[in-house]
Write a protein that holds these residues in place. Structure first.
Motif, mmCIF file in Angstrom:
data_model
loop_
_atom_site.group_PDB
_atom_site.id
_atom_site.type_symbol
_atom_site.label_atom_id
_atom_site.label_comp_id
_atom_site.label_asym_id
_atom_site.label_seq_id
_atom_site.Cartn_x
_atom_site.Cartn_y
_atom_site.Cartn_z
ATOM 1 N N VAL A 123 0.848 -1.191 0.000
ATOM 2 C CA VAL A 123 0.000 0.000 0.000
ATOM 3 C C VAL A 123 0.889 1.247 0.000
ATOM 4 O O VAL A 123 1.567 1.521 0.989
ATOM 5 C CB VAL A 123 -0.922 0.025 1.237
ATOM 6 N N PRO A 124 0.907 2.003 -1.091
ATOM 7 C CA PRO A 124 1.663 3.270 -1.092
ATOM 8 C C PRO A 124 1.091 4.243 -0.064
ATOM 9 O O PRO A 124 -0.105 4.234 0.218
ATOM 10 C CB PRO A 124 1.462 3.800 -2.515
ATOM 11 N N ARG A 125 1.979 5.110 0.445
ATOM 12 C CA ARG A 125 1.541 6.088 1.463
ATOM 13 C C ARG A 125 0.446 7.000 0.935
ATOM 14 O O ARG A 125 -0.462 7.391 1.669
ATOM 15 C CB ARG A 125 2.740 6.941 1.908
ATOM 16 N N SER A 126 0.514 7.347 -0.353
ATOM 17 C CA SER A 126 -0.505 8.255 -0.888
ATOM 18 C C SER A 126 -1.877 7.583 -0.947
ATOM 19 O O SER A 126 -2.908 8.253 -0.863
ATOM 20 C CB SER A 126 -0.090 8.751 -2.277
ATOM 21 N N ILE A 127 -1.880 6.265 -1.104
ATOM 22 C CA ILE A 127 -3.161 5.537 -1.081
ATOM 23 C C ILE A 127 -3.704 5.501 0.342
ATOM 24 O O ILE A 127 -4.912 5.688 0.575
ATOM 25 C CB ILE A 127 -2.976 4.111 -1.647
ATOM 26 N N LEU A 128 -2.810 5.285 1.311
ATOM 27 C CA LEU A 128 -3.224 5.354 2.722
ATOM 28 C C LEU A 128 -3.852 6.722 3.014
ATOM 29 O O LEU A 128 -4.854 6.822 3.729
ATOM 30 C CB LEU A 128 -2.011 5.106 3.619
ATOM 31 N N ALA A 129 -3.273 7.761 2.412
ATOM 32 C CA ALA A 129 -3.785 9.124 2.631
ATOM 33 C C ALA A 129 -5.155 9.333 1.983
ATOM 34 O O ALA A 129 -5.906 10.219 2.383
ATOM 35 C CB ALA A 129 -2.789 10.149 2.097
ATOM 36 N N GLU A 130 -5.482 8.521 0.969
ATOM 37 C CA GLU A 130 -6.806 8.630 0.331
ATOM 38 C C GLU A 130 -7.895 7.932 1.135
ATOM 39 O O GLU A 130 -9.094 8.201 0.955
ATOM 40 C CB GLU A 130 -6.781 7.977 -1.067
ATOM 41 N N ALA A 131 -7.476 7.008 2.008
ATOM 42 C CA ALA A 131 -8.428 6.106 2.667
ATOM 43 C C ALA A 131 -9.530 6.833 3.448
ATOM 44 O O ALA A 131 -10.682 6.377 3.449
ATOM 45 C CB ALA A 131 -7.686 5.120 3.559
#
Lengths: 243, 243
Positions: free
Chosen positions: A171-179
């Protein structure tokens, strides 16, 4: 969308292969459905041919609930044209894993983000094409596959009303930030003792989702050892949200 | 075991209050069962009278699967004699929580370990007495209540073949250390956003259990907001292991 084959499988399942703008896919519909059905998009790690037996199992299970299912090949996977850049970063990952070194955030970004950027528009185009068929009525859910793709799709595509996710990939950090912007009902499966899985990241991602209804179900059995009852619980999740 | 009341409830449920060596309890049996039934022991946080509506709901649900259920009052709770020591440590806990200070391991030990030591032998005596009844045949499962009591009981009582646990209470370090010796199938519910719950401890405890089959199901909704579908999933867990 061009259908390239049509096969009536036992259990009253109609299997049709298709291509959509050069992307190969498969659509399974309950052959006896009398009205337009809900649709579950079946995610996978890439390589529809290799994954076919498991995809068919999921399609059969969904059809018993009266749901159509569909999948498309991922970019650079299966019979689709490869990508030198994707090959290169995958080789880097294998070297890192072989060496026992940690997989860095940068490597995860270069591995996953191009895949998300390329794949998600294709899944959206697939939703467009499938909902135009008279036998598919919606609503639409997404199930499994790379959790980064599932997260992006859940965030940006309002026609996806529920998602069953599999916490088994990077899981890329930017995807975590979209969650936090994901607000649809979620059912997240985590194989607790999956050696190839970052359990902490999976728990952080689950925590970050903005959904008022989200369930994490963790089981033993390794990456491919999801117990049968967990599949049944996921099936009931889709029944709750697609009917 | 002395039965002190017998009531036929709607839905064909027979409710009998009993006392066993001074401990009050309730037994619910499916009134129409034609053969000895499995048994689920219903744990709770103490105060059977206060918990009665929820306990009855769980009993009704189990009876639909053909299972008998029973509960007993916890030491120093409900109508049982109080304990000055337990009152003292509970007052300390309230002071600590009011002050916003962390709950120390020492306080958790003094709060929970005496309860475990006192309660577990009473639950075992209850199993002895209930299995002696012709209408109860086993196997026996345990459901809910303080997870420290559930863990100890699962470790030392071989007649308990499966446990549904609720990760919503304090866990002494010594109980965490016992967890690897628990090997029966487990279904652990965790309310993810439960403010009174230590999520990290709950995940550590789940990780520590030695069971080959263990499932963690985390949901949203706060301590008392377990969604209906989670109760149904737990019910299927008991059906898998008690039949």
């Amino acid at each position: 969308m061009h259908f390239t084959s049509e096969t009536r499988l036992d259990g009253d399942l109609l299997e049709r292969e298709f291509t959509l703008d050069g992307v190969p896919g498969i659509l399974w519909t309950p052959a006896t459905a009398s009205e337009p059905t809900p649709l579950i998009l079946l995610g996978h790690p890439g390589g529809v041919g290799r994954m076919y037996p498991r995809l068919l199992g999921r399609a059969r299970s969904a059809a018993r609930s009266g749901f159509a299912t569909a999948t498309i090949e991922l970019p650079w996977a299966g019979d689709r044209p490869g990508s030198p850049a994707a090959r290169q970063v995958r080789a880097e990952l294998i070297d890192v894993l072989d060496s026992g070194a940690p997989v860095t955030d940068d490597l995860v970004d270069r591995l996953i983000l191009p895949l998300v950027e390329a794949a998600v528009p294709e899944w959206i185009a697939t939703i467009d094409a499938l909902l135009a068929l008279p036998e598919i009525g919606g609503p639409v859910a997404h199930s499994g596959g790379a959790i980064a793709i599932a997260t992006r799709l859940a965030r940006i595509e309002p026609r996806v009303v529920a998602a069953g996710m599999f916490a088994g990939s990077y899981v890329p950090r930017s995807i975590l930030a979209e969650a936090p912007q994901v607000t649809i009902p979620l059912h997240v499966l985590l194989q607790w003792d999956d050696e190839g899985n970052d359990r902490r990241m999976a728990l952080d991602l689950f925590d970050a989702f903005g959904s008022a209804e989200k369930t994490l179900q963790a089981n033993m059995g390794g990456h491919t050892g999801v117990p049968a009852f967990a599949g049944e619980d996921a099936g009931r999740f889709f029944e709750r949200h697609l009917r």
